[in-house]
Structure formats: C-alpha cells, structure tokens
Design an enzyme around this catalytic site. Structure first.
Site, PDB file in Angstrom:
ATOM      1  N   TYR A 266      -1.844  -0.533  10.978  1.00 53.27           N
ATOM      2  CA  TYR A 266      -2.001  -1.187   9.665  1.00 53.27           C
ATOM      3  C   TYR A 266      -0.794  -0.903   8.778  1.00 53.27           C
ATOM      4  CZ  TYR A 266      -3.335  -1.593   4.743  1.00 53.27           C
ATOM      5  OH  TYR A 266      -3.333  -1.867   3.393  1.00 53.27           O
TER       6      TYR A 266
ATOM      7  N   THR B 285       0.824  -1.206   0.000  1.00 45.72           N
ATOM      8  CA  THR B 285       0.000   0.000   0.000  1.00 45.72           C
ATOM      9  C   THR B 285       0.862   1.262   0.000  1.00 45.72           C
ATOM     10  OG1 THR B 285      -1.547   1.257   1.370  1.00 45.72           O
ATOM     11  CG2 THR B 285      -0.102  -0.241   2.539  1.00 45.72           C
ATOM     12  N   ASP B 286       0.291   2.354  -0.480  1.00 44.75           N
ATOM     13  CA  ASP B 286       1.010   3.638  -0.426  1.00 44.75           C
ATOM     14  C   ASP B 286       1.111   4.164   1.012  1.00 44.75           C
ATOM     15  OD1 ASP B 286      -1.666   4.381  -0.035  1.00 44.75           O
ATOM     16  OD2 ASP B 286      -1.692   5.897  -1.623  1.00 44.75           O
ATOM     17  N   GLU B 287       0.311   3.580   1.936  1.00 48.14           N
ATOM     18  CA  GLU B 287       0.310   4.101   3.314  1.00 48.14           C
ATOM     19  C   GLU B 287       1.641   3.884   4.019  1.00 48.14           C
ATOM     20  OE1 GLU B 287      -3.114   3.408   5.708  1.00 48.14           O
ATOM     21  OE2 GLU B 287      -4.476   3.575   4.014  1.00 48.14           O
TER      22      GLU B 287
ATOM     23  N   LYS C 142       2.199  -3.373   7.294  1.00 45.65           N
ATOM     24  CA  LYS C 142       2.473  -3.561   5.858  1.00 45.65           C
ATOM     25  C   LYS C 142       3.924  -3.176   5.561  1.00 45.65           C
ATOM     26  CE  LYS C 142       0.019  -4.618   2.948  1.00 45.65           C
ATOM     27  NZ  LYS C 142      -0.417  -5.926   2.385  1.00 45.65           N
TER      28      LYS C 142
HETATM   29  P1  NAD Z   1      -9.761  -7.274   2.050  1.00 46.73           P
HETATM   30  O1  NAD Z   1      -9.780  -7.010   3.508  1.00 46.73           O
HETATM   31  O2  NAD Z   1     -10.961  -6.982   1.240  1.00 46.73           O
HETATM   32  O3  NAD Z   1      -9.394  -8.804   1.789  1.00 46.73           O
HETATM   33  C1  NAD Z   1      -8.399  -9.476   2.526  1.00 46.73           C
HETATM   34  C2  NAD Z   1      -8.569 -10.963   2.278  1.00 46.73           C
HETATM   35  O4  NAD Z   1      -7.535 -11.647   3.006  1.00 46.73           O
HETATM   36  C3  NAD Z   1      -9.910 -11.517   2.773  1.00 46.73           C
HETATM   37  O5  NAD Z   1     -10.476 -12.355   1.785  1.00 46.73           O
HETATM   38  C4  NAD Z   1      -9.531 -12.316   4.026  1.00 46.73           C
HETATM   39  O6  NAD Z   1     -10.387 -13.407   4.267  1.00 46.73           O
HETATM   40  C5  NAD Z   1      -8.120 -12.756   3.687  1.00 46.73           C
HETATM   41  N1  NAD Z   1      -7.330 -13.030   4.889  1.00 46.73           N
HETATM   42  C6  NAD Z   1      -7.220 -12.239   5.985  1.00 46.73           C
HETATM   43  N2  NAD Z   1      -6.444 -12.855   6.906  1.00 46.73           N
HETATM   44  C7  NAD Z   1      -6.049 -14.025   6.369  1.00 46.73           C
HETATM   45  C8  NAD Z   1      -5.224 -15.097   6.838  1.00 46.73           C
HETATM   46  N3  NAD Z   1      -4.671 -15.068   8.051  1.00 46.73           N
HETATM   47  N4  NAD Z   1      -5.014 -16.162   6.023  1.00 46.73           N
HETATM   48  C9  NAD Z   1      -5.575 -16.205   4.791  1.00 46.73           C
HETATM   49  N5  NAD Z   1      -6.376 -15.240   4.319  1.00 46.73           N
HETATM   50  C10 NAD Z   1      -6.611 -14.158   5.091  1.00 46.73           C
HETATM   51  O7  NAD Z   1      -8.489  -6.496   1.494  1.00 46.73           O
HETATM   52  P2  NAD Z   1      -8.279  -5.712   0.123  1.00 46.73           P
HETATM   53  O8  NAD Z   1      -8.772  -4.334   0.279  1.00 46.73           O
HETATM   54  O9  NAD Z   1      -8.754  -6.551  -0.998  1.00 46.73           O
HETATM   55  O10 NAD Z   1      -6.679  -5.636   0.101  1.00 46.73           O
HETATM   56  C11 NAD Z   1      -5.917  -6.718  -0.428  1.00 46.73           C
HETATM   57  C12 NAD Z   1      -4.438  -6.385  -0.326  1.00 46.73           C
HETATM   58  O11 NAD Z   1      -4.167  -5.171  -1.039  1.00 46.73           O
HETATM   59  C13 NAD Z   1      -3.969  -6.135   1.112  1.00 46.73           C
HETATM   60  O12 NAD Z   1      -2.687  -6.681   1.235  1.00 46.73           O
HETATM   61  C14 NAD Z   1      -3.936  -4.610   1.230  1.00 46.73           C
HETATM   62  O13 NAD Z   1      -2.970  -4.207   2.164  1.00 46.73           O
HETATM   63  C15 NAD Z   1      -3.550  -4.227  -0.182  1.00 46.73           C
HETATM   64  N6  NAD Z   1      -4.020  -2.896  -0.626  1.00 46.73           N
HETATM   65  C16 NAD Z   1      -5.337  -2.538  -0.497  1.00 46.73           C
HETATM   66  C17 NAD Z   1      -5.778  -1.310  -0.986  1.00 46.73           C
HETATM   67  C18 NAD Z   1      -7.217  -0.882  -0.887  1.00 46.73           C
HETATM   68  O14 NAD Z   1      -7.526   0.266  -1.217  1.00 46.73           O
HETATM   69  N7  NAD Z   1      -8.141  -1.727  -0.483  1.00 46.73           N
HETATM   70  C19 NAD Z   1      -4.850  -0.438  -1.588  1.00 46.73           C
HETATM   71  C20 NAD Z   1      -3.501  -0.826  -1.674  1.00 46.73           C
HETATM   72  C21 NAD Z   1      -3.100  -2.073  -1.216  1.00 46.73           C
HETATM   73  O1  DAU Z   2      -4.130   4.027   0.439  1.00 47.14           O
HETATM   74  C1  DAU Z   2      -4.364   2.655   0.356  1.00 47.14           C
HETATM   75  C2  DAU Z   2      -5.209   2.201   1.527  1.00 47.14           C
HETATM   76  O2  DAU Z   2      -6.523   2.689   1.294  1.00 47.14           O
HETATM   77  C3  DAU Z   2      -5.219   0.692   1.704  1.00 47.14           C
HETATM   78  O3  DAU Z   2      -3.936   0.241   2.012  1.00 47.14           O
HETATM   79  C4  DAU Z   2      -6.195   0.279   2.802  1.00 47.14           C
HETATM   80  O4  DAU Z   2      -6.277  -1.128   2.871  1.00 47.14           O
HETATM   81  C5  DAU Z   2      -7.569   0.840   2.483  1.00 47.14           C
HETATM   82  O5  DAU Z   2      -8.468   0.537   3.519  1.00 47.14           O
HETATM   83  C6  DAU Z   2      -7.492   2.352   2.270  1.00 47.14           C
HETATM   84  O6  DAU Z   2      -7.188   3.037   3.524  1.00 47.14           O
HETATM   85  P1  DAU Z   2      -7.955   4.381   3.953  1.00 47.14           P
HETATM   86  O7  DAU Z   2      -7.870   4.526   5.401  1.00 47.14           O
HETATM   87  O8  DAU Z   2      -7.513   5.507   3.096  1.00 47.14           O
HETATM   88  O9  DAU Z   2      -9.465   3.964   3.462  1.00 47.14           O
HETATM   89  P2  DAU Z   2     -10.897   4.177   4.147  1.00 47.14           P
HETATM   90  O10 DAU Z   2     -11.920   3.795   3.121  1.00 47.14           O
HETATM   91  O11 DAU Z   2     -10.980   3.556   5.483  1.00 47.14           O
HETATM   92  O12 DAU Z   2     -10.955   5.756   4.333  1.00 47.14           O
HETATM   93  C7  DAU Z   2     -10.803   6.650   3.245  1.00 47.14           C
HETATM   94  C8  DAU Z   2     -10.816   8.069   3.811  1.00 47.14           C
HETATM   95  O13 DAU Z   2     -12.137   8.351   4.295  1.00 47.14           O
HETATM   96  C9  DAU Z   2      -9.888   8.262   4.989  1.00 47.14           C
HETATM   97  O14 DAU Z   2      -9.341   9.570   4.931  1.00 47.14           O
HETATM   98  C10 DAU Z   2     -10.794   8.128   6.207  1.00 47.14           C
HETATM   99  C11 DAU Z   2     -12.122   8.658   5.691  1.00 47.14           C
HETATM  100  N1  DAU Z   2     -13.321   8.020   6.274  1.00 47.14           N
HETATM  101  C12 DAU Z   2     -13.402   6.680   6.292  1.00 47.14           C
HETATM  102  C13 DAU Z   2     -14.508   6.053   6.816  1.00 47.14           C
HETATM  103  C14 DAU Z   2     -14.592   4.552   6.862  1.00 47.14           C
HETATM  104  C15 DAU Z   2     -14.361   8.824   6.741  1.00 47.14           C
HETATM  105  O15 DAU Z   2     -14.296  10.056   6.680  1.00 47.14           O
HETATM  106  N2  DAU Z   2     -15.460   8.203   7.260  1.00 47.14           N
HETATM  107  C16 DAU Z   2     -15.575   6.851   7.339  1.00 47.14           C
HETATM  108  O16 DAU Z   2     -16.614   6.356   7.862  1.00 47.14           O
END
Ligand code: NAD
Ligand code: DAU
Length: 351
Positions: free
Chosen positions: A157, A132-134, A161
């Site tokens: 988190y 992730t970019d975080e 990562k």
């Molecule tokens: P998600 O939470 O939707 O899915 C995570 C999946 O991992 C789920 O299916 C869960 O059952 C599985 N999992 C969790 N713990 C596990 C374990 N111990 N063993 C096996 N499986 C397990 O997540 P996502 O949003 O699809 O993100 C996927 C990946 O991409 C993550 O590594 C996250 O850090 C990265 N990522 C997410 C975003 C985003 O915006 N969502 C952006 C950048 C990177």
């Molecule tokens: O940047 C990549 C990341 O983006 C991933 O690595 C994470 O897995 C993914 O969850 C996401 O993280 P964020 O914290 O940016 O996403 P989230 O959807 O939780 O929140 C987006 C923005 O909105 C953040 O600034 C917090 C704000 N927010 C979020 C929620 C859930 C609100 O204002 N209200 C809310 O209820």
C-alpha cells in the site's frame, strides 16, 4: 460560470467528508464526484447532499484512461482533488495488484489527462494529490515525519502511494503541472469502512465479538478526526503553493492497546454497560506482516504557512465517533453485509 472541480474517491470515507464540505461551502463550484463504488465506496455517505444542484456523481474507474480522458472532455475541469485509492494495508498484503493498478496507474491516468487537457492554459488550474504519512516508513521511539523526510515505504500500500507521489511531483517538475500534495496520518470518524481499526472495534463490541489486537498492541499511530482532514484539504486546495507538500497530523499519538482500551470504555459508557465489560473482549492475535512501529507527524508547516490546526481533542472526537456508529448501526450492518450493492442496483440501474 461555475468552476468544475473533480473529486475522486468521493464516496469513500475521507472523500465523502471532502465532497460534503466543498458542495456546502462553495456553491459556485460544480463538484463532480468520480468513484468506482468498490466495496469501500458508498453513496449512502452522501445522501444528505446528493440532490443539491452543484453536485454530480459519475461512476467510473480511474484505471480506465479512455474514460478519464472523456471525463475531461465532457466537463471543463479546473481543479482535481484526488483521493480515489485502495487504502487498506492488510488488503495490500493479500492482493497487492489492485493497489498497483488503482494507486499507481489510476493516478498516472489522472495527471496525464490533466496535463493534456490543461496544456497551454495551466493558470488557475490545480491538481491536488492526497497521500499518506506511511510513505515515510516507520519511526522508532522518537522523531517526527517532516516534509523532507526520505521516503521509505514498507507495505505494498505505502509503496504504491509513494510511487504515485513521485509521479505527481515528476509531472510538476517536467511539465509544470500545478500540483500540491499532502501526507496525512490516521483518520477516524463517521463513515469509515469497518475494516479499519476503530470502526472494526466498535462493530465487534456491539456484537460482543473479540477485538483482534495485532502483536502486542504496541504500535503507535497519530489520529486525526476526518473533518479536520477535510478542513486541511480545503485550506491546501485553495491556499497551498504549487509544487509544495504539506504534512497533516493530529498531534495525537496513541499505542493501539491504549487506544482500544479508551475506545472500550467509551462504548461501555454509551451503551450503559458496566465499565470494564468491553475490555474483556480484547484478544491478541498474530501481528501484521511488516507492521510499521510508529507514525508521527510534524505538521508545523501547514500550521505556520496556512494557519490550519486540528479543531478537536481526541476524547471529544472518539465520543462523537462512537455515538455516530451506535446511532447508524444500519449503515454499519449494510456495509458489512453486502446489502449496499443491492441498494446501488436499485438506485441507478432501474432508472
Ligand atoms: P476509502 O477506501 O474509504 O475510499 C476510497 C474510495 O476510492 C472508495 O470510494 C472507492 O470506491 C474509490 N475507488 C477505489 N478504486 C477506484 C478506482 N479505480 N476508480 C475510482 N474510484 C475508486 O479510502 P479513505 O480512507 O477515504 O482514503 C482516501 C485517500 O486518503 C486515499 O488516497 C488514502 O491513501 C488517503 N489517506 C487515507 C488515510 C486514512 O487514515 N484513511 C490517511 C491518509 C491518507
Ligand atoms: O497513516 C495513515 C494510514 O492510516 C492510511 O494511509 C491508511 O489508508 C489507513 O488505513 C491507515 O493505515 P493503518 O494500517 O495505520 O490503519 P488500520 O486501521 O488498518 O490499523 C491501525 C493500527 O491498528 C495498525 O497499527 C494495525 C492495528 N490493527 C488494525 C486492525 C484492522 C490491529 O491491531 N487490529 C486490527 O484488526
């Protein structure tokens, strides 16, 4: 001979789009989807492809090293695309331990098993770690994260990562494990669990519930349509250079409040409500602890070296996303009500 590719976290949001893309585009691959089916994992996400012969689902926990080793013994795995993780920042604030276990120990188990099983035969193997970019921390009003930006994670988190990224790089440097890493910005699109901002807002708007905006809504995120992330993962898995990192982003920065207002208007339009109705549900609430101000990605490396760029404009992606959730309100209700657990019991435990 089929090539066995292990995708972890394939029942989650991004993972399900990656699994579908690989199963459909690469019939010569046998895709093993390893997922624990935590609250975030949902096999419903893959029901359109789960009977295809080149797809296998395995339920298991990446934190269980015996299980992970057995998997490498059972299947001749040549490539790993590792997405399984605890992914929600807010949950990492209330329950950091599960993030340390899954994101750090889970990743360690996978890279260590890959190293042990690929020993002496690394040629043609690949371990791709999705991050992730975080990990880069928080930006001020200007600047972009590049692949050489120093790590400065701010939440449990992002720290977990960052730790897993370092471990993966260490296995490349020390043991010559063929690895690639990518760091992506915020994804949006179908099948995202409604704890994340966009599906949470759509769900609440459908039920005329308040939209909780943290702080003043001034935080900035860069948004990428999930299928564009899946296409970037495809390109990096096949053409990325071992040991390299690639930043992926949407070139699409929004303050949360502007994004939420735009989303409200799309929902009003698609539900046939008078424009402005949904905006009345916007409610400012207590800010997230340690809330990162701004993320923004310089994705010029992947564009220049691998020829990838985002395909969708945000307006189009947002409209597609809202349409999907409104059409699939049963999916949204099931994942928000716990009904999915019953579905899984019925599907697998009675066989
Ligand atoms: P998600 O939470 O939707 O899915 C995570 C999946 O991992 C789920 O299916 C869960 O059952 C599985 N999992 C969790 N713990 C596990 C374990 N111990 N063993 C096996 N499986 C397990 O997540 P996502 O949003 O699809 O993100 C996927 C990946 O991409 C993550 O590594 C996250 O850090 C990265 N990522 C997410 C975003 C985003 O915006 N969502 C952006 C950048 C990177
Ligand atoms: O940047 C990549 C990341 O983006 C991933 O690595 C994470 O897995 C993914 O969850 C996401 O993280 P964020 O914290 O940016 O996403 P989230 O959807 O939780 O929140 C987006 C923005 O909105 C953040 O600034 C917090 C704000 N927010 C979020 C929620 C859930 C609100 O204002 N209200 C809310 O209820």
């Amino acid at each position: 001979m089929k090539k066995y590719i292990l995708i972890t976290g394939g029942a989650g949001f991004i993972g399900s789009h990656v699994v579908r893309r690989f199963v459909k585009n690469y019939p010569d691959y046998q895709i093993i989807n390893l997922d624990l089916l935590t609250y975030a994992g949902n096999l419903e996400n893959l029901k359109d492809i789960d009977t295809l012969p080149n797809y296998t689902f395995v339920k298991g926990d990446i934190t269980d090293s015996d299980f992970v080793n057995k998997l490498f013994e059972t299947y001749p795995i040549e490539g790993v695309v590792h997405l399984a993780a605890e992914s929600h920042v807010d949950r990492s604030i209330t329950d950091p331990a599960s993030f340390i276990r899954t994101n750090i120990f889970g990743t360690f188990n996978l890279i260590h098993a890959a190293k042990e099983h690929w020993k002496g035969a690394m040629e043609g193997k690949r371990f791709y770690h999705i991050s992730t970019d975080e990990v880069y921390g928080s930006l001020g009003a200007t600047g972009l994260f590049t692949e050489t930006t120093s790590y400065d994670p701010q939440s449990p988190y992002s720290a977990s990562k960052a730790s897993s990224d370092h471990l993966v790089r260490a296995y490349h440097n020390t043991f010559h494990l063929p690895v690639v890493i990518s760091n992506c910005s915020n994804n949006y699109g179908p099948n995202q669990f409604p704890e994340k901002l966009i599906p949470l807002c759509i769900h609440n708007l459908q039920h005329n519930k308040p939209i909780p905006v943290y702080g003043k809504g001034e935080n900035i995120r860069d948004w990428l349509y999930v299928e564009d992330h899946a296409s970037a993962i495809d390109v990096i898995f096949h053409n990325g250079v071992n040991g390299e990192t690639y930043n992926i982003g949407g070139i699409n920065e929004w303050t949360n409040i502007d994004l939420i207002r735009a989303l409200c208007d799309v929902v009003d339009q698609q539900l046939g409500r008078a424009q402005g109705t949904s905006r009345q549900l916007i409610t400012f609430v207590k800010d997230r602890a340690g809330h990162d101000l701004r993320y923004a990605i310089d994705s010029s490396k992947i564009q220049r070296e691998l020829g990838w760029k985002p395909s969708l404009q945000f307006e189009e992606g947002l409209a597609k996303t809202v349409a999907w959730y409104l059409k699939n309100s049963e999916w949204l209700e099931n994942v928000s009500s716990g009904a999915y657990e019953k579905y899984y019991e019925k599907q697998y435990h009675q066989r």
